[in-house]
Design an enzyme around this catalytic site. Structure first.
Site, PDB file in Angstrom:
ATOM      1  N   ASP A 130       0.855  -1.196   0.000  1.00 38.36           N
ATOM      2  CA  ASP A 130       0.000   0.000   0.000  1.00 38.36           C
ATOM      3  C   ASP A 130       0.886   1.240   0.000  1.00 38.36           C
ATOM      4  OD1 ASP A 130      -3.231   0.573   0.956  1.00 38.36           O
ATOM      5  OD2 ASP A 130      -1.785   2.231   1.072  1.00 38.36           O
ATOM      6  N   GLY A 182     -16.106   2.860   3.516  1.00 39.08           N
ATOM      7  CA  GLY A 182     -14.885   3.651   3.354  1.00 39.08           C
ATOM      8  C   GLY A 182     -14.030   3.236   2.167  1.00 39.08           C
ATOM      9  N   GLN A 183     -14.626   2.528   1.194  1.00 38.52           N
ATOM     10  CA  GLN A 183     -13.851   2.093   0.022  1.00 38.52           C
ATOM     11  C   GLN A 183     -13.574   3.293  -0.886  1.00 38.52           C
ATOM     12  OE1 GLN A 183     -15.838  -0.929  -2.312  1.00 38.52           O
ATOM     13  NE2 GLN A 183     -14.066  -1.233  -3.660  1.00 38.52           N
ATOM     14  N   HIS A 186     -10.460  -5.341  -3.001  1.00 32.82           N
ATOM     15  CA  HIS A 186      -9.115  -5.599  -2.466  1.00 32.82           C
ATOM     16  C   HIS A 186      -9.185  -5.942  -0.992  1.00 32.82           C
ATOM     17  CE1 HIS A 186     -10.030  -1.279  -2.355  1.00 32.82           C
ATOM     18  NE2 HIS A 186      -9.372  -1.230  -1.207  1.00 32.82           N
ATOM     19  N   LEU A 187      -8.267  -6.813  -0.583  1.00 33.34           N
ATOM     20  CA  LEU A 187      -8.084  -7.138   0.821  1.00 33.34           C
ATOM     21  C   LEU A 187      -6.900  -6.334   1.323  1.00 33.34           C
ATOM     22  CD1 LEU A 187      -9.461  -9.707  -0.494  1.00 33.34           C
ATOM     23  CD2 LEU A 187      -8.391 -11.024   1.344  1.00 33.34           C
ATOM     24  N   HIS A 188      -7.072  -5.671   2.469  1.00 33.98           N
ATOM     25  CA  HIS A 188      -5.941  -5.064   3.162  1.00 33.98           C
ATOM     26  C   HIS A 188      -5.414  -6.114   4.143  1.00 33.98           C
ATOM     27  CE1 HIS A 188      -6.824  -0.668   2.310  1.00 33.98           C
ATOM     28  NE2 HIS A 188      -8.013  -1.172   2.079  1.00 33.98           N
TER      29      HIS A 188
HETATM   30  P1  AMP Z   1      -9.736   1.512   0.240  1.00 33.13           P
HETATM   31  O1  AMP Z   1      -9.846   2.830   0.934  1.00 33.13           O
HETATM   32  O2  AMP Z   1     -10.131   0.336   1.069  1.00 33.13           O
HETATM   33  O3  AMP Z   1     -10.435   1.546  -1.107  1.00 33.13           O
HETATM   34  O4  AMP Z   1      -8.194   1.291  -0.024  1.00 33.13           O
HETATM   35  C1  AMP Z   1      -7.506   1.811  -1.104  1.00 33.13           C
HETATM   36  C2  AMP Z   1      -6.049   1.726  -0.747  1.00 33.13           C
HETATM   37  O5  AMP Z   1      -5.298   1.881  -1.942  1.00 33.13           O
HETATM   38  C3  AMP Z   1      -5.573   2.823   0.219  1.00 33.13           C
HETATM   39  O6  AMP Z   1      -5.040   2.216   1.393  1.00 33.13           O
HETATM   40  C4  AMP Z   1      -4.502   3.564  -0.578  1.00 33.13           C
HETATM   41  O7  AMP Z   1      -3.411   3.975   0.205  1.00 33.13           O
HETATM   42  C5  AMP Z   1      -4.103   2.522  -1.601  1.00 33.13           C
HETATM   43  N1  AMP Z   1      -3.535   3.046  -2.842  1.00 33.13           N
HETATM   44  C6  AMP Z   1      -4.044   4.029  -3.617  1.00 33.13           C
HETATM   45  N2  AMP Z   1      -3.269   4.225  -4.704  1.00 33.13           N
HETATM   46  C7  AMP Z   1      -2.260   3.319  -4.619  1.00 33.13           C
HETATM   47  C8  AMP Z   1      -1.130   3.019  -5.435  1.00 33.13           C
HETATM   48  N3  AMP Z   1      -0.889   3.675  -6.585  1.00 33.13           N
HETATM   49  N4  AMP Z   1      -0.281   2.039  -5.026  1.00 33.13           N
HETATM   50  C9  AMP Z   1      -0.504   1.376  -3.865  1.00 33.13           C
HETATM   51  N5  AMP Z   1      -1.571   1.607  -3.061  1.00 33.13           N
HETATM   52  C10 AMP Z   1      -2.426   2.573  -3.431  1.00 33.13           C
END
Ligand code: AMP
Ligand code: ZN
Length: 112
Positions: A29, A91-92, A98-100
């Site tokens: 991330d 909060g997406q 995607h999985l965090h």
């Molecule tokens: P969400 O808020 O669950 O949709 O998570 C999206 C995630 O994508 C966030 O934690 C961002 O920091 C991450 N993110 C956005 N752009 C990038 C990127 N170019 N490379 C890696 N992570 C990213």
């Protein structure tokens, strides 16, 4: 294709690869919320959990096992958290499922 994570999967946008196989790609991330913060995405575009159908059962199982394997690879023996933010209330911010995978600090509960 305007989807950010599709571009990361196809290499148009650079990322730091952590793991990959035929069904998924995992990368660091860009704004890590924990010392280990990995995003695991299906290669196939699925917008969010809101779009899942019974046909996605194997894929979702695959992503969960990938998360577990990456956690082991990263040495997260003390535990970790897997989060799937979904839709506006969840909060997406990136509309590609995607999985965090978060670890190596105590994350607390409940989330804010
Ligand atoms: P969400 O808020 O669950 O949709 O998570 C999206 C995630 O994508 C966030 O934690 C961002 O920091 C991450 N993110 C956005 N752009 C990038 C990127 N170019 N490379 C890696 N992570 C990213
Ligand atoms: Zn996508």
């Amino acid at each position: 294709m305007s989807c950010l994570f599709c571009k990361i999967v196809d290499g148009t946008i650079l990322s730091t690869a952590i793991y990959q196989d035929e069904l998924c790609y995992a990368f660091a991330d860009i704004h890590p919320m924990a010392p280990v913060h990995v995003l695991i995405v299906p290669r196939e575009h699925i917008g969010s959990m809101l779009e899942l159908t019974a046909g996605d059962k194997d894929l979702m199982g695959h992503l969960a096992i990938a998360a577990s394997q990456i956690a082991a690879q990263q040495g997260l023996t003390n535990g970790y958290r897997v989060v799937i933010n979904t839709g506006e209330d969840g909060g997406q911010t990136v509309e590609h499922l995607h999985l965090h995978l978060l670890g190596r600090r105590n994350l607390g509960w409940p989330p804010g």
